[in-house]
Scaffold this motif. Sequence first.
Motif, short mmCIF file in Angstrom:
data_model
loop_
_atom_site.label_atom_id
_atom_site.label_comp_id
_atom_site.label_asym_id
_atom_site.label_seq_id
_atom_site.Cartn_x
_atom_site.Cartn_y
_atom_site.Cartn_z
N GLU A 196 2.83 12.09 -1.43
CA GLU A 196 1.63 11.30 -1.16
C GLU A 196 1.90 10.35 0.01
O GLU A 196 2.82 9.55 -0.03
N TYR B 219 -7.42 4.19 -6.80
CA TYR B 219 -8.01 5.18 -5.90
C TYR B 219 -9.08 6.00 -6.61
O TYR B 219 -9.05 6.18 -7.82
N SER C 81 -8.77 3.83 -1.55
CA SER C 81 -8.40 2.73 -2.42
C SER C 81 -9.49 1.67 -2.51
O SER C 81 -10.49 1.71 -1.77
N VAL D 258 0.14 7.45 2.56
CA VAL D 258 -0.96 6.48 2.55
C VAL D 258 -1.00 5.75 3.88
O VAL D 258 0.03 5.36 4.42
N TYR E 104 -7.21 1.96 1.96
CA TYR E 104 -6.12 2.89 2.24
C TYR E 104 -6.59 4.31 1.93
O TYR E 104 -7.21 4.56 0.90
N TRP F 115 0.80 -1.21 0.00
CA TRP F 115 0.00 0.00 0.00
C TRP F 115 0.84 1.27 0.00
O TRP F 115 0.34 2.36 -0.24
N LYS G 105 -5.38 8.20 1.26
CA LYS G 105 -4.19 8.87 0.72
C LYS G 105 -4.38 10.37 0.73
O LYS G 105 -5.39 10.89 0.26
N ASN H 211 3.10 4.20 -1.17
CA ASN H 211 3.34 4.84 -2.47
C ASN H 211 4.83 5.08 -2.62
O ASN H 211 5.33 6.18 -2.41
N THR I 232 -1.97 14.14 0.12
CA THR I 232 -0.71 14.75 -0.30
C THR I 232 -0.28 15.74 0.77
O THR I 232 -0.97 16.72 1.04
#
Length: 516
Positions: A320, A274, A375, A322, A311, A114, A313, A116, A315
């Motif tokens: 990013e 996502y 996700s 998660v 998940y 998971w 996410k 990123n 920024t």
Amino acid sequence: MLNVPSQSFPAPSSQQRVASGGRSKVPLKQGRSLMDWIRLTKSGKDLTGLKGRLIEVTEEELKKHNTKDDCWICIRGFVYNVTPYMEYHPGGEDELMRAAGSDGTDLFDQVHRWVNYESMLKECLVGRMAVKPALPKDYHEEKKVLNGMLPKSQVADTLAKEGCSSPSYDWFQTDSSVTIVIYTKQKDINLDSVIVDHQDDSFRAEILIKDYSYIIHVELSHEIEEDFSVRVVENVGKIEIVLKKKENASWKRLGHPLENHNSLILKKDTGLYYRKCRLISKEGVTHDTKLFCLMLPPSTHLQVPVGQHVYLKLTITGTEIVKPYTPVSDSLLSEFKEPVLLNNKYIYFLIKIYPAGLFTPELDQLQIGDFVSVSNPEGSFKIFQFQELEDLFLLAAGTGFTPMVKILNYALTNIPSLRFDVEFVLSAPTSEWNGKWGHISPALLSEFLKRSSDKSKVLICGPTPFTEQGIRIPQLINEERVTGVSPTSVPHELMGVYVDPQWLLASKKRGNQVAA
């Protein structure tokens, strides 16, 4: 988050596995937090040692970089110089070194699928793995599995051995609609097995079939309305997705094929998909825990199965980040102001806010109407495992409580004639505590864990030491299907019941027993 814990990763002797406390992390040096790493990646410092060049890396070259002072790792065909990341890795240097100078995709997927990594390690990118030269036409060596991706014929053969047939699809239209029909040829398909997203002109449907995903992914030839309907004929495994045309025009084709269209892929190789969900409400539950309600886009069909997680996410400072969370039942809303909303478009999360954390403070700062990326569901737990159960036990410590909420709700709703009991155990009680106390052990569990037959199941969730100690206990080992659950966010207080990382909650029912 319901998952069977890996017995091979982290390594038995690694710092991550032997660390004490709730979370399986290695203590980091001062100035080596995730935020410090993000600052370093944005400092302009050359983290690859190649002065901005991207190169093609051969297997021979990759193997040369296998020390702590010079460590390259390949993940899904991309090579990263993780040497500068060594001191920032929460799992410790030993875990990174397991993949030094080699393809670490499988090891990465065992515990970090998971994450990123493209965003986290983008400044460490060395380049791509070199493509091997094509083999002569008369080369007849048996086809190999590449990064877990089976050629379609091999996937079909594998399903056939499991008593399954390969899925297929077709489509037809009327003046106002287009219907996509997917023939899974499975009898255990339901709405939880179907995930549909329409973003811009891209239409993507993912059908979960055992350990595989069947994907329809096209750029539609014409525009459609946002809303659509999904229908499953469970006794034959047929799925109908009805799209509404914006214009009553005849379509000559469904659209242009996109990535993985009409393919059957091992689910662990599909990658995380996502969609942006809108924050509808957040209600305080305790001083540091909130109930978040997220709304799916109108053009998405997604239902998170009981016992699985997603998940979230965000920024943060350009990177990013998660984190995994398990949705809770909307029945929790009965104690709060917000009305119960249709649960096929809304997802609820009970999340503890850590003031010194990176992710949860940012999540808490979101305003109503802001977006969070969510996700597809993940997890190995399947609700059919509850069939013909006579005993069900749930064991949970700390963060392991949240995944059990929907399981408890499902079991109490769907298994008749149940008597539900709860036991609380404190590992470090104060003098005022009059209840049971101690750490998870055979002696402690012997009072609760009395199975009436072999038709029983134990679910266990909590910090890694709790889970790993639990699955070694004889009463649990005798159970053929012990399901481990990785930790996720949990409140300190839920509906008047105090829960923190020291608590062990054991619930049991007549005819079923549950361990949360």
